[in-house]
Design a protein around this motif. Structure first.
Motif, mmCIF file in Angstrom:
data_model
loop_
_atom_site.group_PDB
_atom_site.id
_atom_site.type_symbol
_atom_site.label_atom_id
_atom_site.label_comp_id
_atom_site.label_asym_id
_atom_site.label_seq_id
_atom_site.Cartn_x
_atom_site.Cartn_y
_atom_site.Cartn_z
ATOM 1 N N VAL A 110 6.045 -29.437 -64.200
ATOM 2 C CA VAL A 110 5.457 -29.666 -65.833
ATOM 3 C C VAL A 110 6.522 -28.892 -66.450
ATOM 4 C CG1 VAL A 110 3.910 -29.406 -67.696
ATOM 5 C CG2 VAL A 110 3.120 -30.136 -65.203
ATOM 6 N N ALA A 111 7.005 -27.731 -66.103
ATOM 7 C CA ALA A 111 7.888 -27.157 -67.275
ATOM 8 C C ALA A 111 9.115 -27.685 -67.057
ATOM 9 C CB ALA A 111 7.986 -25.731 -66.569
ATOM 10 N N SER A 112 9.721 -28.115 -65.922
ATOM 11 C CA SER A 112 10.899 -28.895 -65.814
ATOM 12 C C SER A 112 10.737 -30.292 -66.638
ATOM 13 C CB SER A 112 11.330 -29.099 -64.290
ATOM 14 O OG SER A 112 11.167 -28.306 -63.537
ATOM 15 N N VAL A 113 9.731 -30.843 -66.658
ATOM 16 C CA VAL A 113 9.767 -32.089 -67.552
ATOM 17 C C VAL A 113 9.631 -31.874 -68.792
ATOM 18 C CG1 VAL A 113 7.997 -34.379 -68.057
ATOM 19 C CG2 VAL A 113 8.461 -33.524 -65.580
ATOM 20 N N MET A 114 8.996 -30.797 -69.288
ATOM 21 C CA MET A 114 9.060 -30.442 -70.556
ATOM 22 C C MET A 114 10.486 -30.180 -71.186
ATOM 23 S SD MET A 114 5.738 -27.774 -71.115
ATOM 24 C CE MET A 114 6.238 -27.046 -72.645
ATOM 25 N N LEU A 115 11.414 -29.447 -70.436
ATOM 26 C CA LEU A 115 12.791 -29.230 -70.669
ATOM 27 C C LEU A 115 13.431 -30.548 -70.856
ATOM 28 C CD1 LEU A 115 14.960 -27.244 -71.349
ATOM 29 C CD2 LEU A 115 15.364 -27.054 -68.753
ATOM 30 N N LEU A 116 13.011 -31.579 -69.871
ATOM 31 C CA LEU A 116 13.662 -32.790 -69.915
ATOM 32 C C LEU A 116 13.460 -33.479 -71.209
ATOM 33 C CD1 LEU A 116 15.323 -35.076 -68.782
ATOM 34 C CD2 LEU A 116 13.081 -35.831 -67.703
ATOM 35 N N LEU A 117 12.270 -33.468 -71.784
ATOM 36 C CA LEU A 117 11.914 -34.240 -72.789
ATOM 37 C C LEU A 117 12.418 -33.588 -74.017
ATOM 38 C CD1 LEU A 117 7.890 -34.858 -72.043
ATOM 39 C CD2 LEU A 117 10.112 -36.409 -71.929
ATOM 40 N N MET A 118 12.391 -32.142 -74.235
ATOM 41 C CA MET A 118 12.844 -31.350 -75.220
ATOM 42 C C MET A 118 14.502 -31.619 -75.373
ATOM 43 S SD MET A 118 10.848 -27.864 -75.005
ATOM 44 C CE MET A 118 9.291 -27.744 -75.320
ATOM 45 N N SER A 119 15.127 -31.800 -74.250
ATOM 46 C CA SER A 119 16.542 -32.019 -74.347
ATOM 47 C C SER A 119 17.064 -33.298 -74.648
ATOM 48 C CB SER A 119 17.187 -31.655 -72.931
ATOM 49 O OG SER A 119 16.918 -32.400 -72.080
#
Length: 313
Positions: A110-119
């Motif tokens: 989930v943390a990785s997906v959050m970073l993907l969406l934020m980027s």
């Protein structure tokens, strides 16, 4: 160039020795406090071994090279989930607790997906960074709340008649090990970066490869040593905790100080970050063990990714 290569060799020796002492001290603390190895790996060991990433990312962002800061975190997490877990599994198959498969790995994903969406908009704003920090606080809360779950998990010396390590000595080993890991990694990163820049490599590629690999040396050494000693809980907890810490705390804290622009990080890099966590999660479902052949697959995929980066440099 010769001096930098000599420093690299000495740094590697310091990191490996520090990892051995850190693992020994962490197991001692887990046994004395009645905590599971996975909790120690997710907290004390993970945060300690992530200090190089924190220092490098913070300094890089403050100096205006935020692509190096983000590249360091993204590269380190890929390095952790693929090369570190892969190498540790090749040394000894890694037993995964069911709670790790149900909670810890999904949280890291989930943390990785959050970073993907934020980027997707090209930067990590202060608002994004605040959300990351809040998520980190929640992660620590749930981890510590369940700190006494899995107390029956066997530790390295509980069943072989060996005396428990005194708490003061175990703590000393942890502090000494962390110091050796951090100083060794910092010297490694500085020297390796000088060599790379001398060869004309860009900041983004340096962040994704040399700096990421260098700052992940503590995790690599600690996880391999832990796996060799039969402490797979610390090995996998170290990797997962470091990945969560890298994204949520390091980028969160750094982004609060100065917004991070993602100039050199591509969709391929972010996709590989997600793929690495999905592969780790899928392999963990197979009898709650990461077998040697699965470790080999992770290493091969990581090697292919690095080869791609080098070809694009």
């Amino acid at each position: 160039m010769i001096l930098n290569l000599l420093i690299i060799v000495v740094s590697i020796v310091a990191v490996v020795y520090g990892a051995d002492k850190l693992t020994e001290g962490s197991v001692g603390i887990a046994e004395r406090l009645g905590l599971s190895q996975i909790v120690i790996g997710l907290t004390i060991v993970a945060m300690g071994t992530s200090m190089p990433e924190f220092c490098v990312s913070l300094v890089s962002a403050l100096k205006g090279t935020s692509d190096l800061a983000v590249g360091n975190v993204v590269g380190s997490n890929i390095f952790n989930a693929m090369l570190i877990v892969g190498c540790a599994a090749l040394v000894a198959p890694m037993t995964i607790l069911s709670v790790t498969v149900r909670k810890d790995i999904p949280f890291a994903l989930v943390a990785s997906v959050m970073l993907l969406l934020m980027s997707m908009d090209g930067d990590v704003s202060r608002l994004d960074a605040m959300l990351l920090v809040v998520m980190f606080v929640l992660f620590m809360y749930f981890t510590l709340r369940g700190a006494h779950e899995g107390k029956a998990e066997p530790t390295a010396s509980c069943d072989d008649g060996k005396k428990l390590l005194p708490i003061w000595k175990a703590t000393g080993f942890v502090l000494f090990g962390l110091a050796a890991l951090i100083f060794g990694s910092n010297f490694f990163v500085d020297s390796a970066t000088e060599v790379a820049r001398g060869l004309g490599v860009s900041d983004a590629i340096i962040g994704l490869t040399i700096v990421a690999g260098g700052t992940s040396m503590p995790e690599l050494a600690t996880s391999i040593v832990a796996a060799r000693k039969g402490n797979s809980g610390i090995a996998i907890g170290n990797v997962l905790g470091s990945n969560v810490f890298n994204i949520l705390f390091i980028l969160g804290a750094t982004g609060l100080i100065t917004p991070l622009r993602l100039k050199g990080i591509t969709s391929v890099d972010m996709t590989m970050l997600i793929v690495s966590m999905i592969l780790l999660w899928l392999f963990s479902f197979t009898k709650y063990t990461i077998q040697r052949w699965e470790g080999a697959v992770l290493v091969v995929v990581f090697t292919a990714y690095i080869s791609y980066l080098v070809s694009m440099a």
